[in-house]
Scaffold this active site. Structure first.
Site, short mmCIF file in Angstrom:
data_model
loop_
_atom_site.label_atom_id
_atom_site.label_comp_id
_atom_site.label_asym_id
_atom_site.label_seq_id
_atom_site.Cartn_x
_atom_site.Cartn_y
_atom_site.Cartn_z
N GLU A 67 3.18 86.39 51.02
CA GLU A 67 1.87 85.77 51.27
C GLU A 67 1.01 85.61 50.01
O GLU A 67 0.31 84.60 49.87
CB GLU A 67 1.09 86.58 52.31
CG GLU A 67 1.55 86.36 53.75
CD GLU A 67 2.69 87.26 54.17
OE1 GLU A 67 3.33 87.89 53.30
OE2 GLU A 67 2.95 87.34 55.37
N ALA A 73 4.94 82.62 59.18
CA ALA A 73 4.01 81.85 59.99
C ALA A 73 4.13 80.39 59.54
O ALA A 73 4.50 80.12 58.39
CB ALA A 73 2.60 82.35 59.77
N GLY A 81 5.32 86.33 58.23
CA GLY A 81 5.22 86.63 59.66
C GLY A 81 6.57 86.97 60.28
O GLY A 81 6.62 87.66 61.31
N GLU A 137 7.04 90.53 59.48
CA GLU A 137 6.04 91.24 60.29
C GLU A 137 6.48 91.33 61.76
O GLU A 137 6.27 92.35 62.42
CB GLU A 137 4.67 90.54 60.16
CG GLU A 137 4.07 90.76 58.77
CD GLU A 137 2.82 89.93 58.52
OE1 GLU A 137 2.90 88.69 58.66
OE2 GLU A 137 1.77 90.50 58.21
N1 COA Z 1 6.12 77.29 57.58
C1 COA Z 1 6.36 76.00 57.83
N2 COA Z 1 7.51 75.39 57.55
C2 COA Z 1 8.47 76.12 56.97
C3 COA Z 1 8.30 77.48 56.65
C4 COA Z 1 7.04 78.08 56.98
N3 COA Z 1 6.79 79.35 56.76
N4 COA Z 1 9.41 77.94 56.04
C5 COA Z 1 10.27 76.90 56.00
N5 COA Z 1 9.70 75.81 56.55
C6 COA Z 1 10.30 74.47 56.69
C7 COA Z 1 10.27 73.70 55.38
O1 COA Z 1 9.01 73.12 55.17
C8 COA Z 1 11.37 72.70 55.64
O2 COA Z 1 10.87 71.69 56.48
P1 COA Z 1 11.17 70.12 56.14
O3 COA Z 1 12.67 70.02 56.18
O4 COA Z 1 10.50 69.40 57.26
O5 COA Z 1 10.60 69.88 54.80
C9 COA Z 1 12.39 73.49 56.45
O6 COA Z 1 11.67 74.58 57.01
C10 COA Z 1 13.52 74.06 55.62
O7 COA Z 1 12.98 74.83 54.56
P2 COA Z 1 13.36 74.62 53.04
O8 COA Z 1 12.23 75.15 52.21
O9 COA Z 1 13.76 73.20 52.79
O10 COA Z 1 14.64 75.56 52.92
P3 COA Z 1 15.19 76.28 51.61
O11 COA Z 1 16.53 76.82 51.98
O12 COA Z 1 15.08 75.39 50.43
O13 COA Z 1 14.18 77.51 51.35
C11 COA Z 1 12.83 79.40 52.00
C12 COA Z 1 14.11 78.57 52.26
C13 COA Z 1 12.72 80.43 53.12
C14 COA Z 1 12.95 80.12 50.66
C15 COA Z 1 11.59 78.47 51.98
O14 COA Z 1 11.62 77.66 53.15
C16 COA Z 1 10.26 79.18 51.94
O15 COA Z 1 9.88 79.71 50.90
N6 COA Z 1 9.54 79.19 53.08
C17 COA Z 1 8.23 79.76 53.18
C18 COA Z 1 8.29 81.26 53.16
C19 COA Z 1 6.90 81.85 53.20
O16 COA Z 1 6.12 81.76 52.27
N7 COA Z 1 6.57 82.50 54.33
C20 COA Z 1 5.30 83.17 54.48
C21 COA Z 1 4.36 82.32 55.22
S1 COA Z 1 2.79 83.13 55.40
#
Ligand code: COA
Length: 260
Positions: free
Chosen positions: A135, A66, A112, A115
């Protein structure tokens, strides 16, 4: 219909819906959830769509969760509403669609995103897929059905560990857990999903609808799945598809189901 955050295209009976926010790793914001709902509704009602495939754009992610930026300042009331609305519009909606929905997991499927994949009728993954429900690392719990569907798919102990550790599993581990049905190379994922869709499309869409309803009944509180099955089974006998399927068998030819 035109969309801002997704792509939807239909050919040869298959509608492929692609979540298209690669710069945000296809994170599900409010608009994307609404657009997915709309596109799924259109596909489910279209005579041209026999199977739906959902995937993510780019090489990195199916859906990375999400959109955290949208709910970071929510209070208790707004948090509850977010989960209820999302479940109604998208996650429960997909699970109960009469058209088969396959998730083609092509990278990160987190929160999400996992999910969403779990709400689909089944999942295939590319070898680079990574899945998890992180989460609790953000101070929340999965709110789009993850605490219910993950234990259904992988068993309670594995779900407890995955959710408590907020860890990720790779595609092969997901296969071992039964979270995905097949794992394939990165470039071959959609072809695999389409191949399975082709096998589905040879069968009666009316009977498949009844089968989805009956299988889902096993997971609904207060619903007797066996009774649902009996009702759906009986209904089949009043359909054109049943007449065609049984006649084709007896006449030793391939069935050409009218879908009624
Ligand atoms: N919500 C909002 N933005 C998200 C996102 C999310 N769930 N997941 C990734 N993004 C965005 C990042 O903020 C980043 O945006 P920016 O370039 O404007 O800063 C872009 O997507 C790329 O992500 P980034 O974190 O730089 O990539 P990465 O390869 O370093 O890491 C992940 C990849 C998936 C490990 C990391 O993005 C992450 O942990 N995301 C969240 C996962 C999460 O907790 N999901 C559950 C949400 S309830």
């Amino acid at each position: 219909m035109t969309y801002q955050n997704i792509l939807s295209q239909t050919s040869n009976g298959i509608t492929q819906i692609t979540i298209n926010r690669p710069s945000k790793l296809n994170a599900l914001n409010r608009d994307t959830i609404q657009e997915l709902h709309d596109a799924l509704e259109v596909a489910n009602e279209s005579k041209d769509t026999k199977v739906i495939i959902i995937t993510g754009s780019g090489e990195k992610a199916f859906v990375a969760g999400a959109d955290i930026s949208e709910f970071a300042d929510f209070d208790v009331k707004k948090g509850g509403k977010l989960a209820a609305k999302g479940q109604e519009l998208l996650f429960d909606y997909i699970e109960n669609l009469s058209t088969p929905v396959i998730a083609a997991v092509n990278g990160f499927a987190l929160g999400g995103g996992l999910e969403l994949a779990m709400a689909c009728h089944f999942r295939v993954a590319s070898i680079n897929a990574k899945m998890g429900l992180p989460e609790v690392s953000l101070g929340v719990i999965p709110g789009y059905g993850g605490t219910q569907r993950l234990p259904q798919l992988v068993g309670k102990g594995r779900a407890m560990e995955m959710i408590m550790t907020a860890g990720m599993i790779d595609a092969n581990k997901a296969l071992e857990y039964g979270l995905v049905n097949h794992v394939t190379g990165e470039g071959e994922l959609i072809a695999l999903a389409e191949k399975i869709a082709g096998k589905i499309m040879r069968n009666s869409s009316v009977a498949i609808k009844g089968a989805i309803k009956s299988i889902n009944a096993n997971y609904k509180d207060g619903v007797d799945g066996f009774k649902t099955e009996i009702k759906q089974f009986g209904k089949c006998f009043g359909t054109e598809d049943f007449k065609e399927g049984t006649s084709a068998f007896l006449e030793k030819r391939e069935a050409d189901f009218p879908g009624q």
